[in-house]
Design a protein around this motif. Structure first.
Motif, short mmCIF file in Angstrom:
data_model
loop_
_atom_site.label_atom_id
_atom_site.label_comp_id
_atom_site.label_asym_id
_atom_site.label_seq_id
_atom_site.Cartn_x
_atom_site.Cartn_y
_atom_site.Cartn_z
N ASN A 16 0.81 -1.22 0.00
CA ASN A 16 0.00 0.00 0.00
C ASN A 16 0.84 1.27 0.00
O ASN A 16 0.37 2.33 0.36
N ASP A 107 -8.82 3.41 0.17
CA ASP A 107 -7.94 3.40 1.34
C ASP A 107 -6.85 4.45 1.18
O ASP A 107 -6.34 4.66 0.07
N GLN A 108 -6.48 5.07 2.28
CA GLN A 108 -5.37 6.03 2.28
C GLN A 108 -4.09 5.30 1.89
O GLN A 108 -3.85 4.18 2.36
N ARG A 118 -6.14 7.91 -3.23
CA ARG A 118 -6.66 6.74 -2.55
C ARG A 118 -6.40 5.50 -3.36
O ARG A 118 -6.45 5.51 -4.59
N ASN A 121 -10.55 0.23 -3.08
CA ASN A 121 -11.16 -0.70 -2.13
C ASN A 121 -12.53 -1.04 -2.72
O ASN A 121 -13.51 -0.35 -2.47
N ASN A 124 -15.69 -1.71 -0.27
CA ASN A 124 -16.29 -0.50 0.30
C ASN A 124 -17.06 0.28 -0.75
O ASN A 124 -18.14 0.82 -0.48
#
Length: 171
Positions: A16, A107-108, A118, A121, A124
């Motif tokens: 990430n 997501d960050q 971002r 995801n 979500n």
């Protein structure tokens, strides 16, 4: 990436963090996992058939992250179509569009101090399209049983046929 309806895509590593080869600026908002071959082994993907019969191999780059974002966009469009009955009900960009949804529910990215980018995801993003269930006691229908519902219940105390607070419809 500057085409009006295109969604520009950057790449992160599997942990990430931003991939060293990926561009990012104010045009690029969404990142998919692109892997970094030397660091995390890249992303498994299909490859042309070779003499050894291999159909899969690892690679890295935005060529790996972009198909993930495209698939997520298709899943959002399909979910929206199932919920609304309207084909292609989500625009690619703009208010309530696919890019906004992917960004809002992404997501960050680790190591970037800004909240401007971002990572994808999909779960979500898809769940964000599904309205919350209306539950018993949610008189105002906002998906939450709270003080407003309790006050509506108290305000309807006594005979009041047809009021939402009359759960068993006995008036």
């Amino acid at each position: 990436a500057c085409y009006q309806n295109a969604i520009p895509v950057g790449a992160t590593r599997k942990d990430n963090t931003l991939a060293s080869y990926s561009n990012y600026n104010d045009v690029v908002q969404i990142f998919g996992v692109g892997g970094e071959f030397a660091i995390d082994g890249g992303i498994n993907s299909t490859v042309p058939f070779d003499i050894y019969g291999v159909y899969y191999g690892a690679s890295s780059g935005t060529s790996m992250s972009t198909p993930m974002v495209a698939a997520a966009a298709a899943m959002l469009q399909q979910t929206s179509q199932l919920l609304t009955g309207q084909p292609r009900s989500l625009p690619p960009k703009g208010e309530g569009g696919i890019e906004d949804i992917l960004f809002d529910y992404g997501d960050q990215i680790t190591g970037l101090d800004f909240n401007q980018w971002r990572r994808l995801n999909v779960g979500n993003a898809v769940l964000s399209l599904i309205p919350p269930p209306v539950c018993l006691g949610d008189i105002d229908g906002n998906g939450i049983v709270d003080t407003v519902d309790f006050l509506a219940l108290l305000g309807a105390w006594g005979p009041n046929p047809g009021h939402p607070a009359d759960f068993d419809n006995d008036g």
